[in-house]
Design a protein around this motif. Structure first.
Motif, PDB file in Angstrom:
ATOM      1  N   HIS A 105      27.778 -48.025 -16.076  1.00 34.22           N
ATOM      2  CA  HIS A 105      28.566 -47.348 -15.044  1.00 34.22           C
ATOM      3  C   HIS A 105      27.872 -47.354 -13.687  1.00 34.22           C
ATOM      4  CE1 HIS A 105      31.743 -45.625 -17.679  1.00 34.22           C
ATOM      5  NE2 HIS A 105      30.806 -45.789 -18.596  1.00 34.22           N
ATOM      6  N   ARG A 106      26.899 -48.221 -13.526  1.00 38.35           N
ATOM      7  CA  ARG A 106      26.215 -48.301 -12.244  1.00 38.35           C
ATOM      8  C   ARG A 106      27.035 -49.093 -11.225  1.00 38.35           C
ATOM      9  NH1 ARG A 106      20.283 -49.152 -15.019  1.00 38.35           N
ATOM     10  NH2 ARG A 106      20.155 -47.008 -15.797  1.00 38.35           N
ATOM     11  N   ARG A 107      26.713 -48.858  -9.960  1.00 39.07           N
ATOM     12  CA  ARG A 107      27.421 -49.491  -8.842  1.00 39.07           C
ATOM     13  C   ARG A 107      28.906 -49.136  -8.851  1.00 39.07           C
ATOM     14  NH1 ARG A 107      23.461 -52.750 -10.613  1.00 39.07           N
ATOM     15  NH2 ARG A 107      21.954 -53.450  -9.048  1.00 39.07           N
ATOM     16  N   ARG A 108      29.191 -47.924  -9.292  1.00 40.09           N
ATOM     17  CA  ARG A 108      30.564 -47.420  -9.272  1.00 40.09           C
ATOM     18  C   ARG A 108      30.645 -46.063  -8.575  1.00 40.09           C
ATOM     19  NH1 ARG A 108      33.077 -48.803 -15.285  1.00 40.09           N
ATOM     20  NH2 ARG A 108      32.332 -50.949 -15.408  1.00 40.09           N
ATOM     21  N   GLY A 109      29.607 -45.723  -7.847  1.00 40.15           N
ATOM     22  CA  GLY A 109      29.641 -44.494  -7.068  1.00 40.15           C
ATOM     23  C   GLY A 109      29.175 -43.251  -7.798  1.00 40.15           C
ATOM     24  N   VAL A 110      28.613 -43.401  -9.005  1.00 39.81           N
ATOM     25  CA  VAL A 110      28.183 -42.240  -9.776  1.00 39.81           C
ATOM     26  C   VAL A 110      27.011 -41.540  -9.088  1.00 39.81           C
ATOM     27  CG1 VAL A 110      27.284 -41.412 -11.986  1.00 39.81           C
ATOM     28  CG2 VAL A 110      29.009 -43.247 -11.943  1.00 39.81           C
ATOM     29  N   ALA A 111      25.976 -42.310  -8.765  1.00 38.85           N
ATOM     30  CA  ALA A 111      24.801 -41.720  -8.117  1.00 38.85           C
ATOM     31  C   ALA A 111      25.158 -41.147  -6.748  1.00 38.85           C
ATOM     32  CB  ALA A 111      23.688 -42.766  -7.995  1.00 38.85           C
ATOM     33  N   TRP A 112      26.022 -41.827  -6.006  1.00 41.52           N
ATOM     34  CA  TRP A 112      26.445 -41.329  -4.696  1.00 41.52           C
ATOM     35  C   TRP A 112      27.123 -39.966  -4.851  1.00 41.52           C
ATOM     36  CZ3 TRP A 112      25.853 -43.835   0.073  1.00 41.52           C
ATOM     37  CH2 TRP A 112      25.317 -45.138   0.002  1.00 41.52           C
ATOM     38  N   SER A 113      27.993 -39.851  -5.850  1.00 40.85           N
ATOM     39  CA  SER A 113      28.718 -38.593  -6.057  1.00 40.85           C
ATOM     40  C   SER A 113      27.774 -37.468  -6.425  1.00 40.85           C
ATOM     41  CB  SER A 113      29.777 -38.777  -7.154  1.00 40.85           C
ATOM     42  OG  SER A 113      30.746 -39.733  -6.770  1.00 40.85           O
ATOM     43  N   LEU A 114      26.800 -37.749  -7.266  1.00 46.18           N
ATOM     44  CA  LEU A 114      25.836 -36.728  -7.665  1.00 46.18           C
ATOM     45  C   LEU A 114      24.969 -36.293  -6.486  1.00 46.18           C
ATOM     46  CD1 LEU A 114      24.817 -38.200 -11.127  1.00 46.18           C
ATOM     47  CD2 LEU A 114      25.950 -36.000 -10.758  1.00 46.18           C
ATOM     48  N   MET A 115      24.519 -37.262  -5.688  1.00 45.54           N
ATOM     49  CA  MET A 115      23.693 -36.918  -4.536  1.00 45.54           C
ATOM     50  C   MET A 115      24.492 -36.163  -3.470  1.00 45.54           C
ATOM     51  SD  MET A 115      20.590 -37.659  -5.160  1.00 45.54           S
ATOM     52  CE  MET A 115      19.925 -37.417  -3.513  1.00 45.54           C
ATOM     53  N   SER A 116      25.790 -36.387  -3.429  1.00 47.45           N
ATOM     54  CA  SER A 116      26.623 -35.626  -2.500  1.00 47.45           C
ATOM     55  C   SER A 116      26.600 -34.148  -2.847  1.00 47.45           C
ATOM     56  CB  SER A 116      28.068 -36.147  -2.537  1.00 47.45           C
ATOM     57  OG  SER A 116      28.140 -37.461  -2.040  1.00 47.45           O
ATOM     58  N   ILE A 117      26.547 -33.846  -4.146  1.00 46.30           N
ATOM     59  CA  ILE A 117      26.451 -32.457  -4.586  1.00 46.30           C
ATOM     60  C   ILE A 117      25.135 -31.845  -4.106  1.00 46.30           C
ATOM     61  CG2 ILE A 117      26.319 -30.936  -6.589  1.00 46.30           C
ATOM     62  CD1 ILE A 117      29.093 -32.090  -6.064  1.00 46.30           C
ATOM     63  N   ALA A 118      24.053 -32.617  -4.205  1.00 52.45           N
ATOM     64  CA  ALA A 118      22.746 -32.125  -3.743  1.00 52.45           C
ATOM     65  C   ALA A 118      22.772 -31.857  -2.249  1.00 52.45           C
ATOM     66  CB  ALA A 118      21.660 -33.146  -4.083  1.00 52.45           C
ATOM     67  N   ALA A 119      23.398 -32.746  -1.483  1.00 48.04           N
ATOM     68  CA  ALA A 119      23.475 -32.569  -0.026  1.00 48.04           C
ATOM     69  C   ALA A 119      24.309 -31.337   0.322  1.00 48.04           C
ATOM     70  CB  ALA A 119      24.070 -33.815   0.618  1.00 48.04           C
ATOM     71  N   GLU A 120      25.421 -31.137  -0.394  1.00 41.59           N
ATOM     72  CA  GLU A 120      26.263 -29.965  -0.140  1.00 41.59           C
ATOM     73  C   GLU A 120      25.517 -28.673  -0.472  1.00 41.59           C
ATOM     74  OE1 GLU A 120      29.812 -30.436  -2.398  1.00 41.59           O
ATOM     75  OE2 GLU A 120      30.424 -32.259  -1.333  1.00 41.59           O
ATOM     76  N   TRP A 121      24.784 -28.680  -1.577  1.00 43.02           N
ATOM     77  CA  TRP A 121      24.032 -27.487  -1.977  1.00 43.02           C
ATOM     78  C   TRP A 121      22.950 -27.182  -0.939  1.00 43.02           C
ATOM     79  CZ3 TRP A 121      19.922 -26.700  -6.266  1.00 43.02           C
ATOM     80  CH2 TRP A 121      19.860 -25.342  -6.622  1.00 43.02           C
ATOM     81  N   ALA A 122      22.266 -28.235  -0.460  1.00 44.91           N
ATOM     82  CA  ALA A 122      21.236 -28.041   0.560  1.00 44.91           C
ATOM     83  C   ALA A 122      21.835 -27.405   1.812  1.00 44.91           C
ATOM     84  CB  ALA A 122      20.584 -29.376   0.899  1.00 44.91           C
TER      85      ALA A 122
END
Length: 202
Positions: A105-122
């Motif tokens: 499931h790589r290169r399908r935006g999974v890591a980007w979506s998870l890191m977006s959560i980290a940025a929002e929480w920060a």
């Protein structure tokens, strides 16, 4: 590859079995004959242990373990913690670790979506910076973090407790031995000087 619809949510205790399988798969992928397993920091836990650990995280306001689901399957996971910026600060920063994505499931935006959560929480907690670490053998993880704006900040090292204790004990013993040798030499020097002085006055 096309990006699939994802659901991001906080992990639950009943995710334990699936998360152990995902973690084991991602860790094994980064290992080879020359890799020290210590560098990935992974020992397979029991499902019971993981259930308890996930329950602890869910109750801790300073920790989050987020999972990405594609349909019913967990395809990614990310750990985020609030930590004091330094021991002298009250303000907190977000520290991201354990970012894993299923190989299929790589290169399908999974890591980007998870890191977006980290940025929002920060942003919510007033953290002006996000730190992230990844295992040394994981080149893909380091490339991804660089691509989204992370720079090199520090090197995280690990040592087995027994090795560390042995090395430190050896250094301590060496230091004591050196100290004793210096004391003996000083004592001999004083004895020699006193004997020479006594001979001069005779």
């Amino acid at each position: 590859m096309a990006r699939l619809p994802l659901e991001i949510r906080d992990a639950r205790p009943d995710d334990a079995g699936e998360l152990i399988a995902l973690w084991s798969l991602c860790v094994a992928e980064g290992l080879n004959d020359e890799t020290d397993p210590l560098s990935v920091g992974w020992d397979v836990p029991t499902e019971e242990e993981s259930r308890h650990a996930l329950a602890e995280i869910s109750r801790a306001p300073s920790q989050r373990l987020c999972v990405a689901l594609s349909g019913p399957q967990i395809v990614g996971v990310m750990k985020a913690d609030l930590s004091a910026a330094t021991p002298l600060h009250l303000r907190s920063v977000v520290v991201v670790s354990e970012l894993h994505v299923h190989p299929r499931h790589r290169r399908r935006g999974v890591a980007w979506s998870l890191m977006s959560i980290a940025a929002e929480w920060a942003d919510q907690v007033g953290s002006s910076v996000v730190y992230a670490w990844a295992p040394a053998p994981s080149r893909d993880a380091h490339r991804f973090l660089t691509r989204i704006g992370f720079g090199h900040f520090a090197t995280v090292r690990a040592a087995r407790v027994r090795v560390l204790q042995a090395r430190l004990a050896g250094r301590t013993a060496s230091g004591r031995g050196t100290g004793r040798l210096i004391a003996v030499r000083r004592s001999l020097r004083r004895t020699h000087e006193e004997a020479a002085a006594a001979g001069a006055t005779d």
